[in-house]
Structures are given as structure tokens and as C-alpha cells.
Motif scaffolding. Structure first.
Motif, PDB file in Angstrom:
ATOM      1  N   THR A  30       0.878  -1.175   0.000  1.00 18.76           N
ATOM      2  CA  THR A  30       0.000   0.000   0.000  1.00 18.76           C
ATOM      3  C   THR A  30       0.907   1.215   0.000  1.00 18.76           C
ATOM      4  O   THR A  30       2.108   1.094  -0.167  1.00 18.76           O
ATOM      5  CB  THR A  30      -0.918   0.045   1.249  1.00 18.76           C
ATOM      6  N   VAL A  33       2.692   0.515   3.524  1.00 19.11           N
ATOM      7  CA  VAL A  33       3.244  -0.814   3.802  1.00 19.11           C
ATOM      8  C   VAL A  33       4.075  -1.266   2.611  1.00 19.11           C
ATOM      9  O   VAL A  33       3.597  -1.262   1.477  1.00 19.11           O
ATOM     10  CB  VAL A  33       2.124  -1.837   4.088  1.00 19.11           C
ATOM     11  N   SER A  49       1.953  -2.655  11.878  1.00 22.31           N
ATOM     12  CA  SER A  49       0.894  -1.657  12.036  1.00 22.31           C
ATOM     13  C   SER A  49       1.397  -0.370  12.672  1.00 22.31           C
ATOM     14  O   SER A  49       0.765   0.676  12.529  1.00 22.31           O
ATOM     15  CB  SER A  49      -0.247  -2.231  12.877  1.00 22.31           C
ATOM     16  N   ILE A  63      -0.972 -11.567   5.211  1.00 25.71           N
ATOM     17  CA  ILE A  63      -1.601 -10.290   5.564  1.00 25.71           C
ATOM     18  C   ILE A  63      -1.332  -9.253   4.490  1.00 25.71           C
ATOM     19  O   ILE A  63      -2.232  -8.525   4.061  1.00 25.71           O
ATOM     20  CB  ILE A  63      -1.106  -9.810   6.944  1.00 25.71           C
ATOM     21  N   ASN A  64      -0.084  -9.175   4.015  1.00 28.01           N
ATOM     22  CA  ASN A  64       0.272  -8.207   2.975  1.00 28.01           C
ATOM     23  C   ASN A  64      -0.458  -8.484   1.669  1.00 28.01           C
ATOM     24  O   ASN A  64      -0.861  -7.556   0.970  1.00 28.01           O
ATOM     25  CB  ASN A  64       1.783  -8.179   2.748  1.00 28.01           C
ATOM     26  N   LEU A  67      -3.973  -7.214   2.190  1.00 28.74           N
ATOM     27  CA  LEU A  67      -3.945  -5.751   2.183  1.00 28.74           C
ATOM     28  C   LEU A  67      -3.783  -5.204   0.774  1.00 28.74           C
ATOM     29  O   LEU A  67      -4.443  -4.238   0.391  1.00 28.74           O
ATOM     30  CB  LEU A  67      -2.778  -5.245   3.034  1.00 28.74           C
ATOM     31  N   GLU A  68      -2.911  -5.829   0.002  1.00 28.91           N
ATOM     32  CA  GLU A  68      -2.679  -5.377  -1.377  1.00 28.91           C
ATOM     33  C   GLU A  68      -3.939  -5.525  -2.218  1.00 28.91           C
ATOM     34  O   GLU A  68      -4.302  -4.625  -2.988  1.00 28.91           O
ATOM     35  CB  GLU A  68      -1.532  -6.156  -2.007  1.00 28.91           C
ATOM     36  N   HIS A  71      -6.398  -2.842  -1.154  1.00 28.24           N
ATOM     37  CA  HIS A  71      -5.910  -1.537  -1.598  1.00 28.24           C
ATOM     38  C   HIS A  71      -6.132  -1.341  -3.099  1.00 28.24           C
ATOM     39  O   HIS A  71      -6.588  -0.277  -3.534  1.00 28.24           O
ATOM     40  CB  HIS A  71      -4.430  -1.400  -1.258  1.00 28.24           C
TER      41      HIS A  71
END
Length: 88
Positions: A30, A33, A49, A63-64, A67-68, A71
Motif C-alpha cells: 500500500t 506498507v 501496524s 496479511i500483505n 492488504l494489497e 488496496h
């Protein structure tokens, strides 16, 4: 064929112990991140975080990835929304 998760050799580890790691951004998850890899010993880190660098474990890789995906979908939705609103 060399396994990508193998331990780094003695020379790169010694270099990093003496001079410190030379991290490069390998992936922008992101805006805030990112994933980093040391050029010499191939150690992988990511931001947590709180914005601190931590080791990139399989849990943080997952998790990444999530998140990607969130995003990217959000930025695409905002682009479409701004295009539609600029037409009217």
C-alpha cells in the motif's frame, strides 16, 4: 536447483554484521506498507501496524497479500468514481 529459503552464506552474513543491512524495497503493498529485502543476505522485512520493520513471516506475507488486494480494489473503485463524477 537452489532453494530460495536457504540460509545465506557466511560472507554476506558477516558483511551485514559488520556494516549493517542494505535494504531495498521489493514490493509496495500500500502507500505505507512495503516489503524490503537485504541485497547481501536476502533477509526479508515488512512494516507492521506501527510502522516498524519486522521480519517477513508467512503470516505477514498472507496479511500483505490481503492488504494489497483490498488496496487495489479500493483505488480502482475510487478511479471509476472520479471518472464518472467528472463526466457529470
Amino acid at each position: 536447483m537452489k532453494n530460495s529459503t536457504s540460509k545465506p552464506t557466511l560472507i554476506p552474513r558477516m558483511y551485514c554484521n559488520l556494516f549493517g543491512h542494505d535494504y531495498q524495497v521489493t514490493k509496495k503493498v500500500t502507500y505505507h506498507v512495503k516489503e524490503y529485502t537485504c541485497r547481501h543476505c536476502k533477509k526479508e522485512l515488512t512494516t507492521n501496524s506501527n510502522g516498524k520493520l519486522i521480519e517477513l513471516t508467512p503470516k505477514f506475507k498472507e496479511i500483505n497479500a490481503i492488504l494489497e488486494r483490498i488496496h487495489l480494489s479500493r483505488t480502482e473503485r475510487l478511479k471509476k468514481k472520479s471518472l464518472v463524477s467528472s463526466i457529470y
